[in-house]
Design an enzyme around this catalytic site. Sequence first.
Site, PDB file in Angstrom:
ATOM      1  N   ASP A 287       0.658   1.339  -6.475  1.00 55.24           N
ATOM      2  CA  ASP A 287       1.772   0.444  -6.793  1.00 55.24           C
ATOM      3  C   ASP A 287       3.062   1.256  -6.821  1.00 55.24           C
ATOM      4  OD1 ASP A 287       3.443  -1.674  -8.263  1.00 55.24           O
ATOM      5  OD2 ASP A 287       1.520  -2.675  -8.064  1.00 55.24           O
TER       6      ASP A 287
ATOM      7  N   HIS B  61       4.098   1.528  -3.449  1.00 58.51           N
ATOM      8  CA  HIS B  61       5.172   0.554  -3.235  1.00 58.51           C
ATOM      9  C   HIS B  61       6.571   1.132  -3.373  1.00 58.51           C
ATOM     10  CE1 HIS B  61       2.335  -3.084  -4.265  1.00 58.51           C
ATOM     11  NE2 HIS B  61       1.908  -2.355  -3.261  1.00 58.51           N
TER      12      HIS B  61
END
Length: 478
Positions: free
Chosen positions: A282, A305
């Site tokens: 993430d 991310h």
Amino acid sequence: MRNLRGSSSLKPCFVYIIWLTLCAGLANGELLEELFQHISAQVGRKFVVSVNGFGAKGDGITDDTQAFRNAWRAACSSPSRSIIEIPAGNTYLVGPIDFAGPCKSKVTLKVYGTIVAPKDPGIWDGLNPRKWLYFHSVKHLTIDGGGVINGMGEEWWSRSCKVNSSNTCHEGPTASTTWFLGSKTPSQISLGGFMLISLGGFMLTNLSAVQAITFHKCNNLNLRNLAMLDSQQMHIAFTNCEEVRASNLKVNAPATSPNTDAIHISSSTEVTVINSMISTGDDCISIVGNSSDIEIRNVSCIAGHGISIGSLGRAHALSKVEHVLIQKVFLSNTKNGLRIKTWQGGSGYVQHVKFQFALLENVSHPIVIDQYYCDSSHSCANQTSAVKVKNISFIHIKGSSATEEAIRFACSDRFPCKKIELEDVQLPSSSGGITTMFCWNARGSTEGRVYPLPCPSFADSVIEQKSIPGVISYSKSS
């Protein structure tokens, strides 16, 4: 005569005496206070303890939680600067634990060995599922030593609806926990990405899993020289902290592990993260809440991310983030690069943010400002209020885009993005094609060479592209 101040042979005796004192229930009495004062005089005003001296086995099988708790209690109660040692070569199984302050003096936790979490999420039954190693209200805390902290998150990930499609995802704030009356027999439910088990008539529907290390209301914090592995969810979270320095950290989890943000900064000020290497599933670093005076420098992010400010403004929340400097960062094969994301309907602002000297290699969405963020399985309705975005700079940003759209500025109809600066930005396609820049209600300027080509009239005026019919909404853009 031998100098007692330099003698290490006294330490086992002192630890044993303290252990007996704690067992006798005299930890908060005058006897222990006098004992600490005596020890401090003998070891150069430092109180040094090992978790082994409090009964920790370090075999990776025995539950060493109580030994860690007793060692912390002793160190935190010492009037002199304390050091807790977690010896190298050992693996300590530690369950959910609170390291509570305030302490009487500065405390240093030397992690030379390895700390591992229980594999079974059932260990958290009846406990706050967001906490594993939870430090709160501690001032002048240092954690270092070159050791490893392993969240053992595989079982948590397997229960995520983002991994297991048979578990239904239910919408809900990702930072809250709810209890409700459930069935008397064991049952399962998935909420906010994670499935938990109901036992004994109550069902815990936590909307996010355990954070490996949480620092809450900690000031003058120094976290350095540690490896963080496979957290249940977020690896490191700073909430309501001041004067934090995190350096020389290695954070690793599989690229497919859900919601495993590496470093999460919320409602904190004067936070510096430097010289660290991160690879997770993430956000590499996320900055949310009411945070200010944040610096990120010399950080590499592989997969995951990218670096995000946000998401902000969910459920009409007031969010303020300002004075953020992100520089000398390297991102490779990440989903996003340098991103600001806000929900419709929120309020507050993101301002005075500078991204500079960044290398983005094969990043799917290198530069993003998205005031229509919608992490939902269905479209989000258009709303008039928004978290304002202004005074944002992207300077000396180089690299390559894995998609055609290298820059995206999707700004609010009512509160357009203002004073967005692009200087010396070069983001060609990693596959050899062209790249483009998308703009909606953004105001800004360019300087030097900028590629992809800026939107029309990107010079202190509104950038306009063709109209987008209907409600602007984006789904599952996390």
